[in-house]
Write an enzyme that holds these catalytic residues in place. Structure first.
Site, short mmCIF file in Angstrom:
data_model
loop_
_atom_site.label_atom_id
_atom_site.label_comp_id
_atom_site.label_asym_id
_atom_site.label_seq_id
_atom_site.Cartn_x
_atom_site.Cartn_y
_atom_site.Cartn_z
N ILE A 13 26.28 -80.17 -4.33
CA ILE A 13 26.69 -78.95 -3.29
C ILE A 13 25.70 -78.36 -2.70
CG2 ILE A 13 28.27 -76.88 -3.49
CD1 ILE A 13 29.90 -78.08 -5.78
N ASP A 32 15.31 -76.03 -9.15
CA ASP A 32 15.98 -77.09 -9.52
C ASP A 32 15.14 -77.83 -10.82
OD1 ASP A 32 17.55 -79.65 -10.05
OD2 ASP A 32 18.60 -78.91 -8.25
N ASP A 52 13.40 -74.44 -15.02
CA ASP A 52 14.67 -74.27 -15.71
C ASP A 52 15.23 -72.93 -15.34
OD1 ASP A 52 16.71 -73.66 -17.42
OD2 ASP A 52 15.28 -74.34 -19.20
N LEU A 72 23.74 -72.13 -8.18
CA LEU A 72 24.74 -73.43 -8.28
C LEU A 72 24.19 -74.35 -9.42
CD1 LEU A 72 25.04 -74.23 -4.40
CD2 LEU A 72 26.82 -73.17 -5.77
N ALA A 74 23.76 -75.76 -12.64
CA ALA A 74 24.65 -75.84 -14.10
C ALA A 74 24.65 -77.57 -14.28
CB ALA A 74 25.95 -75.55 -13.68
N TYR A 143 32.44 -75.89 -21.21
CA TYR A 143 31.72 -75.63 -19.90
C TYR A 143 32.98 -74.64 -19.23
CZ TYR A 143 32.04 -76.75 -14.80
OH TYR A 143 31.74 -76.50 -13.44
N ILE A 203 40.98 -95.30 -15.78
CA ILE A 203 41.81 -94.16 -15.57
C ILE A 203 41.88 -93.56 -17.07
CG2 ILE A 203 43.93 -93.17 -15.06
CD1 ILE A 203 44.14 -94.74 -12.75
P1 NAD Z 1 25.08 -81.52 -9.33
O1 NAD Z 1 24.97 -81.97 -10.86
O2 NAD Z 1 25.06 -82.34 -8.41
O3 NAD Z 1 24.28 -80.30 -9.07
C1 NAD Z 1 23.70 -79.16 -10.13
C2 NAD Z 1 22.00 -79.04 -9.87
O4 NAD Z 1 21.62 -78.04 -10.94
C3 NAD Z 1 21.47 -80.60 -9.76
O5 NAD Z 1 20.52 -80.32 -8.96
C4 NAD Z 1 20.50 -80.24 -11.36
O6 NAD Z 1 19.30 -80.81 -11.27
C5 NAD Z 1 20.45 -78.75 -11.56
N1 NAD Z 1 20.44 -78.11 -12.60
C6 NAD Z 1 20.99 -78.67 -13.88
N2 NAD Z 1 20.53 -77.84 -14.96
C7 NAD Z 1 19.51 -77.31 -14.30
C8 NAD Z 1 18.53 -76.07 -15.08
N3 NAD Z 1 18.67 -75.92 -16.29
N4 NAD Z 1 17.66 -75.65 -14.32
C9 NAD Z 1 17.39 -75.84 -12.80
N5 NAD Z 1 18.43 -76.77 -12.51
C10 NAD Z 1 19.29 -77.40 -13.32
O7 NAD Z 1 26.67 -80.69 -9.51
P2 NAD Z 1 27.55 -80.12 -8.42
O8 NAD Z 1 28.61 -80.57 -8.33
O9 NAD Z 1 26.53 -79.91 -6.81
O10 NAD Z 1 27.73 -78.54 -8.92
C11 NAD Z 1 27.09 -77.43 -8.41
C12 NAD Z 1 27.85 -76.12 -9.02
O11 NAD Z 1 29.38 -76.07 -8.71
C13 NAD Z 1 27.75 -76.36 -10.62
O12 NAD Z 1 27.55 -74.70 -11.17
C14 NAD Z 1 29.05 -76.75 -11.00
O13 NAD Z 1 29.46 -76.26 -12.41
C15 NAD Z 1 29.69 -76.08 -10.05
N6 NAD Z 1 31.28 -76.79 -9.74
C16 NAD Z 1 31.37 -77.89 -9.41
C17 NAD Z 1 32.53 -78.69 -9.22
C18 NAD Z 1 32.69 -80.00 -8.54
O14 NAD Z 1 33.93 -80.53 -8.48
N7 NAD Z 1 31.65 -80.47 -8.26
C19 NAD Z 1 33.81 -77.84 -9.41
C20 NAD Z 1 33.73 -76.68 -9.95
C21 NAD Z 1 32.17 -75.88 -10.07
C1 UD1 Z 2 35.67 -81.32 -12.29
C2 UD1 Z 2 34.02 -80.88 -12.09
C3 UD1 Z 2 33.79 -79.66 -12.80
C4 UD1 Z 2 34.67 -78.57 -12.29
C5 UD1 Z 2 36.08 -78.86 -12.24
C6 UD1 Z 2 36.93 -77.64 -11.58
C7 UD1 Z 2 32.55 -82.99 -11.96
C8 UD1 Z 2 31.88 -84.07 -12.61
N1 UD1 Z 2 33.46 -82.19 -12.54
O1 UD1 Z 2 35.86 -81.47 -13.70
O2 UD1 Z 2 32.23 -79.27 -12.49
O3 UD1 Z 2 34.31 -77.45 -12.84
O4 UD1 Z 2 36.32 -80.20 -11.60
O5 UD1 Z 2 38.17 -78.21 -11.31
O6 UD1 Z 2 32.60 -82.99 -10.71
N2 UD1 Z 2 38.68 -89.38 -14.58
C9 UD1 Z 2 39.06 -90.82 -14.69
N3 UD1 Z 2 38.34 -91.95 -14.35
C10 UD1 Z 2 37.07 -91.68 -14.28
C11 UD1 Z 2 36.55 -90.24 -13.81
C12 UD1 Z 2 37.36 -89.44 -14.10
O7 UD1 Z 2 40.28 -91.21 -15.05
O8 UD1 Z 2 36.08 -92.65 -14.11
C13 UD1 Z 2 39.58 -88.55 -14.66
C14 UD1 Z 2 39.25 -87.50 -15.73
O9 UD1 Z 2 39.60 -87.74 -16.99
C15 UD1 Z 2 39.92 -86.27 -14.91
C16 UD1 Z 2 40.05 -86.31 -13.59
O10 UD1 Z 2 39.79 -87.82 -13.58
O11 UD1 Z 2 41.53 -86.17 -15.42
C17 UD1 Z 2 38.76 -85.68 -13.04
O12 UD1 Z 2 37.81 -85.74 -13.65
P1 UD1 Z 2 36.36 -85.30 -13.20
O13 UD1 Z 2 36.24 -85.64 -11.57
O14 UD1 Z 2 35.17 -85.56 -14.23
O15 UD1 Z 2 36.46 -83.74 -12.94
P2 UD1 Z 2 37.00 -82.59 -13.71
O16 UD1 Z 2 36.96 -82.78 -15.44
O17 UD1 Z 2 38.50 -82.25 -13.36
#
Ligand code: NAD
Ligand code: UD1
Length: 310
Positions: A13, A32, A52, A72, A74, A143, A203
Protein backbone atom coordinates in the site's frame (compact mmCIF):
# COMPACT_ATOMS: atom_id res chain seq x y z
CA UNK A 1 4.40 21.14 -2.81
CA UNK A 2 4.67 19.43 0.55
CA UNK A 3 7.18 17.00 2.05
CA UNK A 4 5.75 13.77 3.48
CA UNK A 5 7.19 10.85 5.38
CA UNK A 6 5.71 7.50 4.34
CA UNK A 7 6.61 4.69 6.76
CA UNK A 8 6.38 1.29 5.08
CA UNK A 9 6.64 3.09 1.72
CA UNK A 10 8.37 0.15 -0.01
CA UNK A 11 5.46 -2.16 0.84
CA UNK A 12 2.28 -2.88 -1.06
CA UNK A 13 0.00 0.00 0.00
CA UNK A 14 2.78 2.42 0.95
CA UNK A 15 4.46 2.25 -2.45
CA UNK A 16 1.22 3.01 -4.32
CA UNK A 17 0.75 5.97 -1.99
CA UNK A 18 4.34 7.15 -2.57
CA UNK A 19 3.77 6.93 -6.36
CA UNK A 20 0.67 9.08 -6.07
CA UNK A 21 2.36 11.70 -3.85
CA UNK A 22 5.34 11.98 -6.20
CA UNK A 23 2.95 12.18 -9.16
CA UNK A 24 1.18 15.09 -7.42
CA UNK A 25 4.55 16.90 -7.17
CA UNK A 26 5.27 16.31 -3.47
CA UNK A 27 8.58 15.37 -1.87
CA UNK A 28 8.57 11.93 -0.27
CA UNK A 29 10.85 10.34 2.32
CA UNK A 30 10.30 6.63 3.01
CA UNK A 31 11.24 4.89 6.25
CA UNK A 32 11.23 1.12 5.77
CA UNK A 33 13.20 -1.77 7.26
CA UNK A 34 12.70 -3.76 4.03
CA UNK A 35 11.33 -6.78 5.93
CA UNK A 36 8.48 -7.23 3.43
CA UNK A 37 9.12 -4.07 1.39
CA UNK A 38 10.95 -4.18 -1.93
CA UNK A 39 13.39 -1.78 -3.47
CA UNK A 40 11.72 -2.09 -6.88
CA UNK A 41 8.51 -0.68 -5.32
CA UNK A 42 10.23 2.59 -4.38
CA UNK A 43 9.50 5.51 -6.71
CA UNK A 44 12.78 6.80 -8.18
CA UNK A 45 12.28 10.28 -6.78
CA UNK A 46 11.54 9.15 -3.22
CA UNK A 47 14.32 9.25 -0.63
CA UNK A 48 14.71 5.97 1.29
CA UNK A 49 15.84 5.75 4.90
CA UNK A 50 16.34 2.08 5.79
CA UNK A 51 15.45 1.76 9.45
CA UNK A 52 13.12 0.40 12.08
CA UNK A 53 9.98 2.36 12.87
CA UNK A 54 10.34 1.36 16.54
CA UNK A 55 13.84 2.92 16.68
CA UNK A 56 13.43 6.55 17.88
CA UNK A 57 16.72 7.65 16.25
CA UNK A 58 15.71 6.32 12.83
CA UNK A 59 12.26 7.92 13.07
CA UNK A 60 13.67 11.26 14.25
CA UNK A 61 16.13 11.27 11.37
CA UNK A 62 13.43 10.52 8.78
CA UNK A 63 10.74 12.86 10.12
CA UNK A 64 12.69 16.12 10.43
CA UNK A 65 11.08 18.97 8.50
CA UNK A 66 8.18 17.03 6.98
CA UNK A 67 4.70 18.53 6.67
CA UNK A 68 2.89 15.30 7.53
CA UNK A 69 3.33 11.58 8.06
CA UNK A 70 1.60 8.61 6.47
CA UNK A 71 2.29 5.74 8.87
CA UNK A 72 1.85 2.37 7.14
CA UNK A 73 4.81 0.36 8.43
CA UNK A 74 3.64 -2.76 10.25
CA UNK A 75 3.76 -6.52 10.17
CA UNK A 76 0.53 -6.78 8.18
CA UNK A 77 -0.07 -10.50 8.64
CA UNK A 78 -2.52 -11.58 11.34
CA UNK A 79 -1.01 -15.07 11.20
CA UNK A 80 2.49 -13.70 11.76
CA UNK A 81 1.31 -11.87 14.91
CA UNK A 82 0.27 -15.23 16.29
CA UNK A 83 3.67 -16.79 15.67
CA UNK A 84 5.86 -13.80 16.62
CA UNK A 85 3.76 -12.14 19.30
CA UNK A 86 6.29 -9.91 21.09
CA UNK A 87 8.23 -9.10 17.93
CA UNK A 88 5.18 -7.99 15.93
CA UNK A 89 3.90 -6.06 18.96
CA UNK A 90 7.13 -4.05 18.96
CA UNK A 91 6.64 -2.97 15.37
CA UNK A 92 2.87 -2.65 15.34
CA UNK A 93 2.32 -0.79 18.60
CA UNK A 94 5.68 0.57 19.84
CA UNK A 95 6.49 1.63 16.27
CA UNK A 96 3.29 3.67 16.10
CA UNK A 97 3.91 5.33 19.47
CA UNK A 98 7.44 6.15 18.30
CA UNK A 99 6.00 7.84 15.18
CA UNK A 100 3.39 9.78 17.19
CA UNK A 101 6.06 10.90 19.65
CA UNK A 102 8.39 12.09 16.90
CA UNK A 103 5.48 13.88 15.17
CA UNK A 104 5.12 16.13 18.26
CA UNK A 105 8.06 18.26 17.22
CA UNK A 106 8.77 17.29 13.60
CA UNK A 107 8.54 20.75 12.07
CA UNK A 108 10.54 23.43 13.86
CA UNK A 109 9.50 21.94 17.18
CA UNK A 110 5.79 21.90 16.34
CA UNK A 111 3.44 18.92 15.67
CA UNK A 112 2.65 17.57 12.23
CA UNK A 113 -0.45 15.49 11.30
CA UNK A 114 -0.30 11.70 11.03
CA UNK A 115 -2.56 9.60 8.79
CA UNK A 116 -2.15 5.96 9.81
CA UNK A 117 -3.31 2.42 9.06
CA UNK A 118 -5.55 0.77 11.61
CA UNK A 119 -7.48 -2.35 10.67
CA UNK A 120 -10.87 -4.03 10.57
CA UNK A 121 -9.17 -6.60 12.82
CA UNK A 122 -10.03 -4.30 15.76
CA UNK A 123 -13.66 -5.52 15.53
CA UNK A 124 -12.57 -9.14 16.05
CA UNK A 125 -15.48 -11.43 16.77
CA UNK A 126 -18.10 -8.68 16.77
CA UNK A 127 -20.72 -10.23 14.48
CA UNK A 128 -22.60 -7.01 13.66
CA UNK A 129 -23.03 -6.61 9.90
CA UNK A 130 -22.09 -4.15 8.60
CA UNK A 131 -19.66 -2.93 11.23
CA UNK A 132 -19.93 0.77 12.09
CA UNK A 133 -17.10 2.66 13.73
CA UNK A 134 -18.99 2.76 17.03
CA UNK A 135 -19.41 -1.04 17.14
CA UNK A 136 -17.70 -2.75 20.08
CA UNK A 137 -14.04 -3.62 19.45
CA UNK A 138 -13.26 -7.23 20.38
CA UNK A 139 -10.00 -8.11 18.63
CA UNK A 140 -9.14 -11.81 18.43
CA UNK A 141 -5.49 -11.55 17.43
CA UNK A 142 -2.38 -9.81 18.75
CA UNK A 143 -2.41 -7.89 15.48
CA UNK A 144 -5.95 -6.59 16.11
CA UNK A 145 -5.14 -5.69 19.73
CA UNK A 146 -2.09 -3.71 18.61
CA UNK A 147 -4.08 -1.84 15.95
CA UNK A 148 -6.66 -0.94 18.60
CA UNK A 149 -3.74 0.20 20.79
CA UNK A 150 -2.65 2.51 17.94
CA UNK A 151 -6.08 4.14 17.97
CA UNK A 152 -5.98 4.59 21.76
CA UNK A 153 -2.51 6.14 21.56
CA UNK A 154 -3.80 8.42 18.80
CA UNK A 155 -6.24 9.82 21.37
CA UNK A 156 -3.28 10.51 23.67
CA UNK A 157 -1.30 12.02 20.79
CA UNK A 158 -4.05 14.56 20.26
CA UNK A 159 -5.34 15.19 23.78
CA UNK A 160 -1.95 15.43 25.51
CA UNK A 161 0.52 16.28 22.76
CA UNK A 162 -1.51 18.16 20.12
CA UNK A 163 -0.70 15.71 17.28
CA UNK A 164 -3.76 15.47 14.99
CA UNK A 165 -4.39 12.05 13.44
CA UNK A 166 -6.69 10.24 11.05
CA UNK A 167 -6.80 6.47 11.39
CA UNK A 168 -8.34 4.23 8.75
CA UNK A 169 -9.62 0.80 9.62
CA UNK A 170 -8.63 -0.84 6.35
CA UNK A 171 -10.67 -3.88 5.49
CA UNK A 172 -9.01 -6.44 3.18
CA UNK A 173 -6.91 -4.45 0.74
CA UNK A 174 -5.78 -5.99 -2.57
CA UNK A 175 -4.28 -4.97 -5.89
CA UNK A 176 -1.11 -5.00 -8.01
CA UNK A 177 2.21 -5.42 -6.10
CA UNK A 178 0.68 -7.31 -3.20
CA UNK A 179 3.28 -10.01 -2.67
CA UNK A 180 1.85 -13.50 -3.33
CA UNK A 181 5.03 -15.37 -2.48
CA UNK A 182 4.51 -16.06 1.21
CA UNK A 183 1.80 -17.95 3.09
CA UNK A 184 1.39 -14.74 5.12
CA UNK A 185 0.30 -12.78 2.05
CA UNK A 186 -3.22 -11.47 1.45
CA UNK A 187 -5.55 -14.15 0.11
CA UNK A 188 -6.30 -12.39 -3.19
CA UNK A 189 -2.64 -12.14 -4.13
CA UNK A 190 -2.17 -15.86 -3.40
CA UNK A 191 -5.33 -17.04 -5.16
CA UNK A 192 -4.82 -14.74 -8.18
CA UNK A 193 -1.39 -16.13 -8.87
CA UNK A 194 -2.35 -19.75 -8.29
CA UNK A 195 -5.51 -19.61 -10.41
CA UNK A 196 -3.65 -17.82 -13.22
CA UNK A 197 -1.06 -20.62 -13.17
CA UNK A 198 -3.67 -23.38 -12.84
CA UNK A 199 -2.39 -24.49 -9.41
CA UNK A 200 -4.41 -25.85 -6.44
CA UNK A 201 -5.50 -23.38 -3.77
CA UNK A 202 -5.65 -23.99 -0.02
CA UNK A 203 -8.72 -22.82 1.84
CA UNK A 204 -8.50 -22.54 5.63
CA UNK A 205 -11.94 -23.60 6.88
CA UNK A 206 -15.00 -24.11 4.68
CA UNK A 207 -14.45 -21.10 2.40
CA UNK A 208 -17.69 -19.43 3.54
CA UNK A 209 -15.80 -16.79 5.51
CA UNK A 210 -16.67 -13.36 4.19
CA UNK A 211 -14.48 -10.32 3.63
CA UNK A 212 -14.94 -6.73 2.44
CA UNK A 213 -12.25 -6.47 -0.24
CA UNK A 214 -11.02 -2.94 -0.99
CA UNK A 215 -8.94 -2.08 -4.04
CA UNK A 216 -5.63 -0.34 -3.24
CA UNK A 217 -6.43 2.58 -5.61
CA UNK A 218 -9.36 3.50 -3.37
CA UNK A 219 -7.20 3.24 -0.25
CA UNK A 220 -4.59 5.61 -1.67
CA UNK A 221 -7.27 8.14 -2.66
CA UNK A 222 -8.66 8.31 0.88
CA UNK A 223 -5.22 8.50 2.50
CA UNK A 224 -4.43 11.54 0.36
CA UNK A 225 -7.84 13.12 0.92
CA UNK A 226 -7.41 12.72 4.69
CA UNK A 227 -4.09 14.59 4.63
CA UNK A 228 -5.50 17.32 2.34
CA UNK A 229 -8.46 17.79 4.66
CA UNK A 230 -5.97 18.13 7.57
CA UNK A 231 -6.62 15.62 10.34
CA UNK A 232 -8.72 17.11 13.13
CA UNK A 233 -8.44 15.64 16.61
CA UNK A 234 -8.12 11.85 16.63
CA UNK A 235 -10.59 10.50 14.09
CA UNK A 236 -11.13 6.93 12.91
CA UNK A 237 -12.89 5.78 9.74
CA UNK A 238 -13.72 2.43 8.20
CA UNK A 239 -12.09 2.09 4.78
CA UNK A 240 -14.38 -0.43 3.16
CA UNK A 241 -16.91 -0.97 0.38
CA UNK A 242 -19.76 -2.47 2.44
CA UNK A 243 -19.93 -5.36 -0.07
CA UNK A 244 -19.51 -8.98 1.09
CA UNK A 245 -17.47 -11.59 -0.80
CA UNK A 246 -16.92 -15.13 0.46
CA UNK A 247 -13.68 -16.94 -0.38
CA UNK A 248 -15.65 -19.39 -2.53
CA UNK A 249 -17.21 -16.50 -4.48
CA UNK A 250 -13.80 -14.91 -4.87
CA UNK A 251 -12.42 -18.13 -6.27
CA UNK A 252 -15.31 -18.41 -8.75
CA UNK A 253 -14.72 -14.89 -10.09
CA UNK A 254 -10.96 -15.46 -10.42
CA UNK A 255 -11.54 -18.73 -12.29
CA UNK A 256 -13.95 -16.96 -14.67
CA UNK A 257 -11.47 -14.15 -15.31
CA UNK A 258 -8.60 -16.59 -15.91
CA UNK A 259 -10.73 -19.14 -17.79
CA UNK A 260 -9.17 -21.77 -15.53
CA UNK A 261 -10.45 -24.32 -12.99
CA UNK A 262 -8.33 -25.27 -9.99
CA UNK A 263 -8.65 -27.79 -7.15
CA UNK A 264 -9.56 -26.62 -3.65
CA UNK A 265 -7.66 -28.17 -0.77
CA UNK A 266 -9.20 -27.56 2.65
CA UNK A 267 -7.27 -27.17 5.90
CA UNK A 268 -8.58 -26.32 9.38
CA UNK A 269 -9.53 -22.67 9.93
CA UNK A 270 -6.71 -20.51 11.28
CA UNK A 271 -6.84 -19.70 15.00
CA UNK A 272 -8.00 -16.12 15.51
CA UNK A 273 -9.50 -15.98 12.01
CA UNK A 274 -12.55 -13.77 11.63
CA UNK A 275 -15.68 -15.33 10.10
CA UNK A 276 -17.48 -12.30 8.69
CA UNK A 277 -15.91 -8.89 8.20
CA UNK A 278 -18.03 -6.29 6.42
CA UNK A 279 -17.70 -2.56 7.07
CA UNK A 280 -20.20 0.26 6.94
CA UNK A 281 -18.77 3.03 4.74
CA UNK A 282 -21.38 5.67 5.80
CA UNK A 283 -18.99 7.81 7.88
CA UNK A 284 -16.34 7.65 5.17
CA UNK A 285 -18.84 8.80 2.54
CA UNK A 286 -20.32 11.53 4.72
CA UNK A 287 -16.92 12.99 5.57
CA UNK A 288 -15.10 12.65 2.26
CA UNK A 289 -18.08 13.05 -0.05
CA UNK A 290 -17.61 9.71 -1.83
CA UNK A 291 -17.14 6.00 -1.29
CA UNK A 292 -14.93 3.40 -2.96
CA UNK A 293 -15.00 3.54 -6.77
CA UNK A 294 -13.52 0.22 -7.81
CA UNK A 295 -15.67 -2.90 -7.98
CA UNK A 296 -14.31 -6.41 -7.45
CA UNK A 297 -14.22 -7.27 -11.17
CA UNK A 298 -12.24 -4.19 -12.10
CA UNK A 299 -9.94 -4.59 -9.12
CA UNK A 300 -9.27 -8.27 -9.76
CA UNK A 301 -8.58 -7.64 -13.44
CA UNK A 302 -6.03 -5.00 -12.47
CA UNK A 303 -4.48 -7.39 -9.95
CA UNK A 304 -4.13 -10.07 -12.62
CA UNK A 305 -2.58 -7.74 -15.22
CA UNK A 306 -0.52 -5.76 -12.69
CA UNK A 307 -1.68 -2.49 -14.30
CA UNK A 308 -3.15 0.23 -12.10
CA UNK A 309 -6.40 1.58 -13.61
CA UNK A 310 -6.69 5.37 -13.93
P1 NAD B 1 3.31 -4.68 3.46
O1 NAD B 1 3.91 -5.79 4.26
O2 NAD B 1 3.36 -4.77 1.99
O3 NAD B 1 3.91 -3.27 3.88
C1 NAD B 1 4.41 -3.00 5.17
C2 NAD B 1 5.73 -2.27 5.02
O4 NAD B 1 6.23 -1.95 6.33
C3 NAD B 1 6.81 -3.10 4.32
O5 NAD B 1 7.46 -2.33 3.35
C4 NAD B 1 7.76 -3.50 5.46
O6 NAD B 1 9.07 -3.71 5.01
C5 NAD B 1 7.62 -2.30 6.38
N1 NAD B 1 7.94 -2.61 7.77
C6 NAD B 1 7.56 -3.70 8.50
N2 NAD B 1 8.10 -3.64 9.72
C7 NAD B 1 8.81 -2.48 9.79
C8 NAD B 1 9.60 -1.86 10.79
N3 NAD B 1 9.76 -2.42 12.01
N4 NAD B 1 10.21 -0.69 10.50
C9 NAD B 1 10.07 -0.12 9.28
N5 NAD B 1 9.34 -0.66 8.28
C10 NAD B 1 8.73 -1.82 8.54
O7 NAD B 1 1.79 -4.57 3.98
P2 NAD B 1 0.59 -3.66 3.45
O8 NAD B 1 -0.50 -4.59 3.09
O9 NAD B 1 1.07 -2.65 2.47
O10 NAD B 1 0.17 -2.93 4.81
C11 NAD B 1 0.35 -1.54 5.03
C12 NAD B 1 -0.38 -1.15 6.30
O11 NAD B 1 -1.78 -1.37 6.16
C13 NAD B 1 0.03 -1.93 7.55
O12 NAD B 1 -0.01 -1.05 8.67
C14 NAD B 1 -1.05 -2.98 7.70
O13 NAD B 1 -1.19 -3.44 9.02
C15 NAD B 1 -2.26 -2.18 7.25
N6 NAD B 1 -3.38 -2.97 6.78
C16 NAD B 1 -3.27 -3.73 5.65
C17 NAD B 1 -4.37 -4.43 5.21
C18 NAD B 1 -4.33 -5.28 3.97
O14 NAD B 1 -5.36 -5.91 3.68
N7 NAD B 1 -3.23 -5.32 3.22
C19 NAD B 1 -5.58 -4.37 5.91
C20 NAD B 1 -5.63 -3.64 7.09
C21 NAD B 1 -4.53 -2.91 7.51
C1 UD1 C 1 -6.19 -9.01 6.30
C2 UD1 C 1 -4.83 -8.34 6.31
C3 UD1 C 1 -4.63 -7.62 7.60
C4 UD1 C 1 -5.80 -6.70 7.84
C5 UD1 C 1 -7.14 -7.43 7.78
C6 UD1 C 1 -8.30 -6.43 7.85
C7 UD1 C 1 -3.10 -9.38 4.92
C8 UD1 C 1 -2.03 -10.39 4.85
N1 UD1 C 1 -3.77 -9.31 6.09
O1 UD1 C 1 -6.26 -10.06 7.30
O2 UD1 C 1 -3.43 -6.84 7.53
O3 UD1 C 1 -5.68 -6.00 9.02
O4 UD1 C 1 -7.22 -8.09 6.53
O5 UD1 C 1 -9.52 -7.04 7.63
O6 UD1 C 1 -3.35 -8.65 3.98
N2 UD1 C 1 -7.02 -17.76 3.44
C9 UD1 C 1 -7.17 -18.98 2.83
N3 UD1 C 1 -6.16 -19.44 2.03
C10 UD1 C 1 -5.01 -18.75 1.84
C11 UD1 C 1 -4.85 -17.49 2.49
C12 UD1 C 1 -5.87 -17.03 3.29
O7 UD1 C 1 -8.20 -19.65 2.99
O8 UD1 C 1 -4.12 -19.23 1.10
C13 UD1 C 1 -8.13 -17.25 4.25
C14 UD1 C 1 -7.76 -16.84 5.67
O9 UD1 C 1 -7.80 -17.93 6.55
C15 UD1 C 1 -8.87 -15.82 5.95
C16 UD1 C 1 -9.10 -15.15 4.59
O10 UD1 C 1 -8.60 -16.07 3.62
O11 UD1 C 1 -10.05 -16.44 6.38
C17 UD1 C 1 -8.40 -13.82 4.44
O12 UD1 C 1 -7.04 -14.02 4.87
P1 UD1 C 1 -5.90 -12.89 4.67
O13 UD1 C 1 -5.88 -12.43 3.27
O14 UD1 C 1 -4.65 -13.44 5.26
O15 UD1 C 1 -6.47 -11.66 5.49
P2 UD1 C 1 -7.05 -11.43 6.95
O16 UD1 C 1 -6.57 -12.46 7.92
O17 UD1 C 1 -8.51 -11.18 6.78
Amino acid sequence: MAHYLVTGGCGFIGSHLADRLIGDGHRVTILDDMSTGRLENKPLLAKLVVGDVADPDAVHQAIQGVDGVFHLAAVASVQRSRELWAETHRTNLSGTVTVFEAARSARNGTPVPVVYASSAAVYGDNTATPLREDAATRPLSAYGVDKLGCELHANVAWAIHGVPTTGFRFFNVYGPRQDPSSPYSGVISIFARRVAQGEDVTIFGDGEQVRDFVFVGDVVRFLVKAMERRPQGAEVFNLCTGRPTSLLMLLEVLQELCASRVRRLHQPARAGDIRVSIGDPARLRATFGEGCRFGLLQGLSATLTGEMPR
